[in-house]
Motif scaffolding. Structure first.
Motif, PDB file in Angstrom:
ATOM      1  N   GLY A 176       0.805  -1.215   0.000  1.00 24.23           N
ATOM      2  CA  GLY A 176       0.000   0.000   0.000  1.00 24.23           C
ATOM      3  C   GLY A 176       0.835   1.261   0.000  1.00 24.23           C
ATOM      4  O   GLY A 176       0.292   2.362  -0.099  1.00 24.23           O
ATOM      5  N   PRO A 217       0.478  -3.245  -5.455  1.00 19.13           N
ATOM      6  CA  PRO A 217      -0.843  -2.829  -4.969  1.00 19.13           C
ATOM      7  C   PRO A 217      -1.869  -3.951  -4.947  1.00 19.13           C
ATOM      8  O   PRO A 217      -2.788  -3.923  -4.131  1.00 19.13           O
ATOM      9  N   ASP A 230      -1.687   5.734  -2.679  1.00 23.02           N
ATOM     10  CA  ASP A 230      -3.078   5.546  -3.078  1.00 23.02           C
ATOM     11  C   ASP A 230      -4.001   5.978  -1.940  1.00 23.02           C
ATOM     12  O   ASP A 230      -3.868   5.487  -0.814  1.00 23.02           O
ATOM     13  N   MET A 275      -5.800   3.181   0.130  1.00 22.59           N
ATOM     14  CA  MET A 275      -4.889   2.417   0.981  1.00 22.59           C
ATOM     15  C   MET A 275      -4.387   3.284   2.130  1.00 22.59           C
ATOM     16  O   MET A 275      -4.225   2.805   3.260  1.00 22.59           O
TER      17      MET A 275
END
Length: 267
Positions: free
Chosen positions: A53, A59, A182, A185
């Motif tokens: 993450g 990912p 992200d 995340m």
């Protein structure tokens, strides 16, 4: 999945030296250690990685369920250690990674033989007889802001977390690191981090431990460093001549000196 690829593991330094694992904090990646690696690489083998993450990790390996507790991140650490067959490593954890290291050392003491906690906090929320630095309302407001507008939160909070307003490039770097994560995340990692309570785990630490605190740190105030030092049996507390929550970036010489002195004492 190949763990080395999953966690973007990097191995450098002296293969004959004791292994030092460098673990980044929330919103960061292994690049945050770039000013520390040269100070360690001559005498130690240095292992860096990105939590799933974060950074350049894989990912597709992310699981909101797994990473809803610090145990999930501790499993990342131990799986990296197992993949490289690391034994008696020194785990250097920044911020929440200090507590992740505590959990990992408890689960697999043969893998982790010493801990360095850089600006640690076992609990961010104030409690009876304990000052974490934030009220429960503060943390909920922080998480609500992060979850509703992650990029805006990153721009506003990074300079505050970094401190050192006279060097705005440091806050800009942390902001860019946050923004490269992200958002979905990051939201999971943030909630896991800021709602965690690892105070009881500190009492179970059975390895040599160095606690590094800064003179001023809005995320982990001095009271927290003192608490961690008291809670971890036989630990050493060093107050760095540094401000902010990321001394490995804002005061690398002082940080590196404290770490290398601790490593020398372990020999």
């Amino acid at each position: 999945m190949d763990i080395v690829r999953r966690n973007n593991v990097t191995v450098t330094g002296n293969p004959q030296g004791r292994v030092v694992v460098l673990a980044h904090g929330f919103g960061c990646d292994q690049n945050m250690w770039r000013l520390t690696v040269p100070a360690l690489a001559e005498d130690h083998q240095v292992v860096l990685f990105d939590y799933v993450g974060s950074g350049r990790s894989e990912p597709s390996a992310f699981s909101a369920e797994r990473y809803a507790s610090l145990d999930g991140y501790a499993r990342d650490v131990l799986e990296v250690c197992e993949a490289l067959d690391l034994r008696d490593a020194v785990f250097v954890g920044h911020s929440v990674s200090a507590m992740i290291g505590v959990l990992a050392a408890g689960l697999a003491p043969e893998r982790i033989g010493a801990l360095v906690m850089v600006a640690p906090s076992p609990r961010y929320i104030d409690d009876d007889g304990y000052r974490g630095g934030f009220s429960a309302e503060d943390i909920e407001e922080l998480l609500d802001s992060l979850e509703s507008n992650y990029l805006g939160w990153s721009a506003a909070m990074a300079p505050v977390i970094m401190g050192n307003a006279e060097r705005p490039q440091l806050g800009e770097e942390l902001k860019n690191s946050f923004c490269a994560t992200d958002p979905d995340m990051a939201r999971v990692f943030a909630r896991t981090t800021f709602l965690s309570d690892s105070r009881e785990d500190l009492k179970k630490v059975a390895v040599p431990t160095l606690v590094l605190e800064c003179t001023q740190d809005v995320i982990a105030p001095r009271e927290v460093g003192a608490f961690v030092h008291r809670a971890v049996p036989g630990s050493t507390l060093v107050t760095l001549d540094a401000t902010g929550h990321c001394p490995h970036l804002s005061a690398p010489e002082a940080t590196n000196q404290a770490i290398t002195a601790f490593l020398a004492d372990l020999r």
